[in-house]
Design a protein around this motif. Structure first.
Motif, PDB file in Angstrom:
ATOM      1  N   ILE A   1     -12.229  14.162   3.156  1.00 21.20           N
ATOM      2  CA  ILE A   1     -10.991  13.641   2.509  1.00 21.20           C
ATOM      3  C   ILE A   1     -11.182  12.306   1.937  1.00 21.20           C
ATOM      4  O   ILE A   1     -11.522  11.204   2.599  1.00 21.20           O
ATOM      5  CB  ILE A   1      -9.553  13.854   3.259  1.00 21.20           C
ATOM      6  CG1 ILE A   1      -9.368  15.267   3.718  1.00 21.20           C
ATOM      7  CG2 ILE A   1      -8.449  13.277   2.377  1.00 21.20           C
ATOM      8  CD1 ILE A   1      -8.202  15.642   4.593  1.00 21.20           C
ATOM      9  N   ARG A   2     -10.823  12.199   0.639  1.00 17.20           N
ATOM     10  CA  ARG A   2     -11.088  10.803  -0.354  1.00 17.20           C
ATOM     11  C   ARG A   2      -9.717  10.541  -0.739  1.00 17.20           C
ATOM     12  O   ARG A   2      -8.959  11.254  -1.321  1.00 17.20           O
ATOM     13  CB  ARG A   2     -12.193  11.187  -1.289  1.00 17.20           C
ATOM     14  CG  ARG A   2     -13.393  11.092  -0.505  1.00 17.20           C
ATOM     15  CD  ARG A   2     -14.646  11.276  -1.491  1.00 17.20           C
ATOM     16  NE  ARG A   2     -16.026  11.503  -0.844  1.00 17.20           N
ATOM     17  CZ  ARG A   2     -16.631  10.674  -0.309  1.00 17.20           C
ATOM     18  NH1 ARG A   2     -16.343   9.352  -0.304  1.00 17.20           N
ATOM     19  NH2 ARG A   2     -17.822  11.212   0.280  1.00 17.20           N
ATOM     20  N   SER A   3      -9.659   8.846  -1.168  1.00 19.93           N
ATOM     21  CA  SER A   3      -8.477   8.847  -1.856  1.00 19.93           C
ATOM     22  C   SER A   3      -8.555   9.367  -3.431  1.00 19.93           C
ATOM     23  O   SER A   3      -9.957   9.448  -3.893  1.00 19.93           O
ATOM     24  CB  SER A   3      -8.577   7.140  -2.207  1.00 19.93           C
ATOM     25  OG  SER A   3      -9.703   6.754  -2.464  1.00 19.93           O
ATOM     26  N   ALA A   4      -7.718   9.654  -4.060  1.00 23.70           N
ATOM     27  CA  ALA A   4      -7.959  10.512  -5.430  1.00 23.70           C
ATOM     28  C   ALA A   4      -8.227   9.662  -6.268  1.00 23.70           C
ATOM     29  O   ALA A   4      -9.066  10.100  -7.442  1.00 23.70           O
ATOM     30  CB  ALA A   4      -6.472  11.084  -5.848  1.00 23.70           C
ATOM     31  N   ASP A   5      -8.182   8.244  -6.433  1.00 24.80           N
ATOM     32  CA  ASP A   5      -8.532   7.297  -7.400  1.00 24.80           C
ATOM     33  C   ASP A   5     -10.235   6.629  -6.913  1.00 24.80           C
ATOM     34  O   ASP A   5     -10.359   5.717  -7.873  1.00 24.80           O
ATOM     35  CB  ASP A   5      -7.676   6.307  -7.703  1.00 24.80           C
ATOM     36  CG  ASP A   5      -7.151   5.512  -6.528  1.00 24.80           C
ATOM     37  OD1 ASP A   5      -7.675   5.561  -5.544  1.00 24.80           O
ATOM     38  OD2 ASP A   5      -6.215   4.470  -6.900  1.00 24.80           O
TER      39      ASP A   5
ATOM     40  N   TYR B   1       0.645  -1.108   0.059  1.00 26.66           N
ATOM     41  CA  TYR B   1       0.029  -0.102  -0.032  1.00 26.66           C
ATOM     42  C   TYR B   1       0.972   1.234  -0.226  1.00 26.66           C
ATOM     43  O   TYR B   1       1.874   1.418   0.584  1.00 26.66           O
ATOM     44  CB  TYR B   1      -0.924   0.091   1.064  1.00 26.66           C
ATOM     45  CG  TYR B   1      -2.111  -1.045   1.421  1.00 26.66           C
ATOM     46  CD1 TYR B   1      -2.629  -1.559   0.154  1.00 26.66           C
ATOM     47  CD2 TYR B   1      -2.075  -1.963   2.377  1.00 26.66           C
ATOM     48  CE1 TYR B   1      -3.715  -2.308   0.368  1.00 26.66           C
ATOM     49  CE2 TYR B   1      -3.029  -2.977   2.560  1.00 26.66           C
ATOM     50  CZ  TYR B   1      -3.749  -3.164   1.483  1.00 26.66           C
ATOM     51  OH  TYR B   1      -4.682  -4.087   1.497  1.00 26.66           O
ATOM     52  N   PRO B   2       0.517   2.199  -0.719  1.00 23.39           N
ATOM     53  CA  PRO B   2       1.142   3.601  -0.793  1.00 23.39           C
ATOM     54  C   PRO B   2       0.948   4.440   0.417  1.00 23.39           C
ATOM     55  O   PRO B   2      -0.186   4.031   1.062  1.00 23.39           O
ATOM     56  CB  PRO B   2       0.905   4.214  -2.111  1.00 23.39           C
ATOM     57  CG  PRO B   2      -0.513   3.544  -2.339  1.00 23.39           C
ATOM     58  CD  PRO B   2      -0.559   2.247  -1.764  1.00 23.39           C
TER      59      PRO B   2
ATOM     60  N   THR C   1      -3.526   4.193  -3.793  1.00 28.33           N
ATOM     61  CA  THR C   1      -3.110   5.802  -4.268  1.00 28.33           C
ATOM     62  C   THR C   1      -2.465   6.076  -3.077  1.00 28.33           C
ATOM     63  O   THR C   1      -3.254   5.973  -1.806  1.00 28.33           O
ATOM     64  CB  THR C   1      -4.116   6.466  -4.842  1.00 28.33           C
ATOM     65  OG1 THR C   1      -3.381   7.924  -5.187  1.00 28.33           O
ATOM     66  CG2 THR C   1      -5.166   6.721  -3.861  1.00 28.33           C
ATOM     67  N   ASP C   2      -1.538   7.336  -2.892  1.00 30.45           N
ATOM     68  CA  ASP C   2      -1.178   8.138  -1.902  1.00 30.45           C
ATOM     69  C   ASP C   2      -1.638   9.628  -2.027  1.00 30.45           C
ATOM     70  O   ASP C   2      -1.490  10.421  -1.208  1.00 30.45           O
ATOM     71  CB  ASP C   2       0.228   8.060  -1.579  1.00 30.45           C
ATOM     72  CG  ASP C   2       0.829   8.559  -2.859  1.00 30.45           C
ATOM     73  OD1 ASP C   2       0.380   8.977  -3.854  1.00 30.45           O
ATOM     74  OD2 ASP C   2       2.335   8.768  -2.994  1.00 30.45           O
TER      75      ASP C   2
END
Length: 264
Positions: free
Chosen positions: A226-230, A165-166, A214-215
């Motif tokens: 705040i969400r993961s960008a992907d 995981y990043p 994603t990081d």
């Protein structure tokens, strides 16, 4: 500036931590299919009022947020991971939901977060959650006098790497005590043997959080969530700890019934 806490002050934080642990335990039981996030929020409001505690989130207005936060919990679902704004949403089978909670009692703060899977868990989600829990345990294990802050960060990052995981570097753990955020910042990645020397009396919130693929992060229009960008799913585990001469003491670990907090 880092304020070292006395054993008596750590004990007062432990009292707060036990309340936070109890609320997160209740959350684990209450978070079920059909339960609305607003019902979870109002449950915690009532528990805080009943205890005579103070929410660290209500009216919180950091530079990255959109005005004062007017809730007592952060509730983040699926690809949301931090600062989730409670809203009208009924949990569905398979949802991954995190409650983050920080309160003060008699002037001393504790902060913790727990992710649970609603209903039927997917193996990929269980694996992600397990990674954050193992990373938290690794970080706690490194929180010993004469170690370095980088030892905590490196221990957390090593677990993320093992799982593939990043790691995001924008948000991590932090000091706390009389307020929710104190020095130092505790990144979720770093180099062992580097950084601030750890000392007995330091109190820290360690909080590894990972997104599956994603990081990078994005913000919702609400200015908080705040969400993961992907759009990949996320998980978050957090404890408040004290560094003592005997090693780390987890202040937000729920004690067995009838057990009393141990002195630091």
């Amino acid at each position: 500036m880092i304020e070292l806490k006395s054993p008596a002050e750590i004990e007062r934080m432990h009292t707060t931590g036990q309340f936070v642990a109890q609320i997160l335990s209740e959350f684990s039981e209450l978070a079920d299919v059909g339960v609305n996030l607003l019902d979870l929020e109002h449950h915690v409001r009532g528990r805080i009022r009943q205890r005579g505690a103070q929410s660290c989130y209500w009216d919180y207005a950091p530079s990255f947020g959109n005005g004062p936060f007017r809730n007592v919990t952060c509730l983040s679902v699926n690809d949301a991971v931090l600062h989730g704004l409670p809203h009208d949403y009924a949990l569905r089978d398979g949802d991954v939901v995190t409650m983050d909670l920080a309160v003060g009692i008699d002037g001393w703060v504790a902060d913790a977060a727990r992710t649970v899977i609603v209903g039927t868990p997917a193996e990929d989600d269980l694996r992600l959650l397990r990674a954050t829990e193992e990373a938290l345990a690794a970080g706690i294990g490194a929180a010993r006098p004469d170690n370095r802050l980088g030892d905590i960060s490196a221990a957390i990052a090593a677990v993320a790497t093992d799982y593939g995981y990043p790691v995001n570097t924008e948000f991590g753990g932090h000091g706390l005590g009389r307020t929710m955020h104190e020095d130092p910042h505790v990144p979720n990645t770093g180099r062992a043997g580097r950084g601030l020397k750890l000392r007995a009396g330091m109190t820290l919130a360690l909080e590894p959080w990972f997104a599956r693929t994603t990081d990078r992060i994005v913000y919702d229009p609400d200015g908080w969530t705040i969400r993961s960008a992907d759009g990949s799913r996320t998980a978050h585990s957090e404890h408040t700890i004290a560094i003592t001469g005997d090693g780390p003491l987890v202040l937000t670990q729920r004690l067995p019934r009838h057990a009393a907090p141990a002195s630091a």
